[in-house]
Design a protein around this motif. Sequence first.
Motif, PDB file in Angstrom:
ATOM      1  N   ILE A  67      36.195  12.575   2.482  1.00  0.00           N
ATOM      2  CA  ILE A  67      35.498  12.950   1.926  1.00  0.00           C
ATOM      3  C   ILE A  67      34.535  12.058   0.910  1.00  0.00           C
ATOM      4  O   ILE A  67      33.358  12.470   0.622  1.00  0.00           O
ATOM      5  N   PHE A  68      34.848  12.200   0.223  1.00  0.00           N
ATOM      6  CA  PHE A  68      34.965  11.752  -0.809  1.00  0.00           C
ATOM      7  C   PHE A  68      34.328   9.940  -1.371  1.00  0.00           C
ATOM      8  O   PHE A  68      33.267  10.142  -2.261  1.00  0.00           O
ATOM      9  N   ASP A  69      35.075   9.234  -0.600  1.00  0.00           N
ATOM     10  CA  ASP A  69      35.107   7.459  -0.624  1.00  0.00           C
ATOM     11  C   ASP A  69      34.096   7.234   0.784  1.00  0.00           C
ATOM     12  O   ASP A  69      33.885   7.600   1.753  1.00  0.00           O
ATOM     13  N   GLU A  70      32.629   6.926  -0.022  1.00  0.00           N
ATOM     14  CA  GLU A  70      31.193   6.325   0.943  1.00  0.00           C
ATOM     15  C   GLU A  70      31.525   5.102   2.267  1.00  0.00           C
ATOM     16  O   GLU A  70      31.023   5.279   2.944  1.00  0.00           O
ATOM     17  N   GLY A  99      27.934  22.102  12.902  1.00  0.00           N
ATOM     18  CA  GLY A  99      27.113  21.516  11.518  1.00  0.00           C
ATOM     19  C   GLY A  99      27.832  20.005  10.981  1.00  0.00           C
ATOM     20  O   GLY A  99      27.623  19.118  10.761  1.00  0.00           O
ATOM     21  N   ASP A 100      28.274  21.144   9.282  1.00  0.00           N
ATOM     22  CA  ASP A 100      28.438  20.395   8.606  1.00  0.00           C
ATOM     23  C   ASP A 100      30.810  19.925   9.207  1.00  0.00           C
ATOM     24  O   ASP A 100      30.722  18.407   9.026  1.00  0.00           O
ATOM     25  N   VAL A 101      31.236  20.991   9.408  1.00  0.00           N
ATOM     26  CA  VAL A 101      32.868  20.946   9.291  1.00  0.00           C
ATOM     27  C   VAL A 101      33.311  22.127  10.639  1.00  0.00           C
ATOM     28  O   VAL A 101      32.404  22.578  10.666  1.00  0.00           O
ATOM     29  N   ALA A 102      34.052  21.280  11.101  1.00  0.00           N
ATOM     30  CA  ALA A 102      34.867  22.255  12.257  1.00  0.00           C
ATOM     31  C   ALA A 102      36.399  22.388  12.185  1.00  0.00           C
ATOM     32  O   ALA A 102      36.623  20.903  11.839  1.00  0.00           O
ATOM     33  N   MET A 103      36.656  23.246  12.260  1.00  0.00           N
ATOM     34  CA  MET A 103      38.058  23.893  12.042  1.00  0.00           C
ATOM     35  C   MET A 103      38.717  25.045  12.171  1.00  0.00           C
ATOM     36  O   MET A 103      38.008  25.465  13.248  1.00  0.00           O
ATOM     37  N   GLY A 170      27.804  16.261   6.772  1.00  0.00           N
ATOM     38  CA  GLY A 170      28.743  17.694   6.276  1.00  0.00           C
ATOM     39  C   GLY A 170      29.739  16.650   5.218  1.00  0.00           C
ATOM     40  O   GLY A 170      29.885  17.740   3.887  1.00  0.00           O
ATOM     41  N   ARG A 171      29.846  15.644   5.358  1.00  0.00           N
ATOM     42  CA  ARG A 171      31.292  14.687   4.555  1.00  0.00           C
ATOM     43  C   ARG A 171      30.379  14.769   3.036  1.00  0.00           C
ATOM     44  O   ARG A 171      29.440  14.529   1.482  1.00  0.00           O
ATOM     45  N   GLN A 172      28.524  14.087   3.247  1.00  0.00           N
ATOM     46  CA  GLN A 172      27.247  13.777   2.038  1.00  0.00           C
ATOM     47  C   GLN A 172      27.487  15.239   1.229  1.00  0.00           C
ATOM     48  O   GLN A 172      27.148  15.274   0.437  1.00  0.00           O
ATOM     49  N   LYS A 173      27.380  16.404   2.118  1.00  0.00           N
ATOM     50  CA  LYS A 173      27.045  17.417   1.429  1.00  0.00           C
ATOM     51  C   LYS A 173      28.132  17.907   0.401  1.00  0.00           C
ATOM     52  O   LYS A 173      28.065  18.569  -0.124  1.00  0.00           O
ATOM     53  N   ALA A 174      29.052  17.422   1.174  1.00  0.00           N
ATOM     54  CA  ALA A 174      30.412  18.044   0.010  1.00  0.00           C
ATOM     55  C   ALA A 174      30.599  17.408  -0.647  1.00  0.00           C
ATOM     56  O   ALA A 174      31.123  17.461  -1.673  1.00  0.00           O
ATOM     57  N   ARG A 175      30.123  15.819  -0.911  1.00  0.00           N
ATOM     58  CA  ARG A 175      30.020  15.136  -2.153  1.00  0.00           C
ATOM     59  C   ARG A 175      28.581  15.808  -2.954  1.00  0.00           C
ATOM     60  O   ARG A 175      29.213  16.080  -4.381  1.00  0.00           O
ATOM     61  N   GLU A 176      28.010  16.725  -2.757  1.00  0.00           N
ATOM     62  CA  GLU A 176      27.131  16.990  -3.328  1.00  0.00           C
ATOM     63  C   GLU A 176      27.334  18.729  -4.284  1.00  0.00           C
ATOM     64  O   GLU A 176      27.299  18.941  -5.568  1.00  0.00           O
ATOM     65  N   HIS A 177      28.227  19.362  -3.360  1.00  0.00           N
ATOM     66  CA  HIS A 177      28.255  20.740  -3.679  1.00  0.00           C
ATOM     67  C   HIS A 177      29.786  20.708  -3.560  1.00  0.00           C
ATOM     68  O   HIS A 177      30.102  21.614  -4.370  1.00  0.00           O
ATOM     69  N   PHE A 178      30.692  20.235  -3.382  1.00  0.00           N
ATOM     70  CA  PHE A 178      32.323  20.567  -3.951  1.00  0.00           C
ATOM     71  C   PHE A 178      32.260  20.595  -5.423  1.00  0.00           C
ATOM     72  O   PHE A 178      31.886  19.074  -5.934  1.00  0.00           O
ATOM     73  N   LEU A 198      38.341  27.046  -0.253  1.00  0.00           N
ATOM     74  CA  LEU A 198      37.847  27.709  -1.613  1.00  0.00           C
ATOM     75  C   LEU A 198      36.242  26.590  -1.607  1.00  0.00           C
ATOM     76  O   LEU A 198      34.882  27.713  -1.820  1.00  0.00           O
ATOM     77  N   GLN A 199      36.377  25.569  -0.911  1.00  0.00           N
ATOM     78  CA  GLN A 199      34.584  24.343  -1.322  1.00  0.00           C
ATOM     79  C   GLN A 199      34.132  25.098   0.016  1.00  0.00           C
ATOM     80  O   GLN A 199      32.981  25.058  -0.084  1.00  0.00           O
ATOM     81  N   LEU A 200      34.852  25.356   1.334  1.00  0.00           N
ATOM     82  CA  LEU A 200      33.600  25.727   2.611  1.00  0.00           C
ATOM     83  C   LEU A 200      32.752  26.929   2.665  1.00  0.00           C
ATOM     84  O   LEU A 200      32.664  27.816   3.094  1.00  0.00           O
ATOM     85  N   SER A 201      34.116  27.897   1.105  1.00  0.00           N
ATOM     86  CA  SER A 201      33.721  29.417   1.150  1.00  0.00           C
ATOM     87  C   SER A 201      31.799  29.211   0.670  1.00  0.00           C
ATOM     88  O   SER A 201      31.529  30.575   0.578  1.00  0.00           O
ATOM     89  N   GLN A 202      31.669  27.963   0.152  1.00  0.00           N
ATOM     90  CA  GLN A 202      30.702  28.218   0.219  1.00  0.00           C
ATOM     91  C   GLN A 202      28.876  28.467   0.829  1.00  0.00           C
ATOM     92  O   GLN A 202      29.179  27.447   1.472  1.00  0.00           O
ATOM     93  N   PRO A 203      28.086  29.676   0.891  1.00  0.00           N
ATOM     94  CA  PRO A 203      26.605  29.432   1.595  1.00  0.00           C
ATOM     95  C   PRO A 203      26.221  28.004   2.454  1.00  0.00           C
ATOM     96  O   PRO A 203      25.579  28.681   3.484  1.00  0.00           O
TER      97      PRO A 203
END
Length: 255
Positions: A67-70, A99-103, A170-178, A198-203
């Motif tokens: 996620i973090f390593d481009e 969308g961004d991630v599936a779990m 989704g990974r790019q969005k995570a680097r911005e919002h995590f 915790l991070q994916l609780s963000q709307p």
Amino acid sequence: MKNLVFQYYIPYEMNDADMGGVELPEWAKAGSRSAQAYADICNAEYVLDHERYFDHIDPRLDSTKFIFDEKWDEYDNILSIDLDMLIATRENIFDHDIGDVAMVHELGVHTGGPSGWLRRVMEVPLYQRGVIAYGKHLFGKDWMFPKSSLYPNERFRYMNGGLQLWSREGRQKAREHFTSIDNYVLHTRYTEQMYINLQLSQPVFNVTELDTSWNRMPYQWKGGQPDGKINHFLARTKFNMPKLEKTELSVWDNS
């Protein structure tokens, strides 16, 4: 589309040292063979990574490195799957529209085997490393984990980190919002699973829930027998994997 099945192995430490040292243990080899065979079925590439990314914190948090390593942005979608899992299905998980991630929400986590542990981790005050208290510290006093979309009778959504399917967006969005992973470790000292939840609780995140068959754990198995498309061998059930990979529980063909 360029897709990747990603796994990583870091030697176990301290109380879990019997799980595996520097050399890849037999259970992990079984998990790797299963994932590599599945990557072939899905026309995806396969990587088993051993390199540290966050050298200064718990190595289990290195499971978030893609996620973090481009450098991993060359892949459209990345399926991260723990080594203690055997894949029985030939259904292509990359065909899911995400969308961004599936779990997978950990069905029964609030009432089954892990429920006592989860309450002790979640419900205590921040000074005792409580995860809900830390979430309110990050996101405001009215914050709470969202409900599961597939299993709304569960108290709140708690997704198991053993299987994560991330889009590039989704990974790019995570680097911005995590929020800071160092701050998370400072306040909780827990592993990547709590951090991801915790991070994916963000709307802002578009989270797709896959049904429980995609990540089934021992306390969920009916009659104690693995019954998922992908089965997750927690704790010392891992040691059964080399025997079970020779059955229909793994797509790896040893013939």
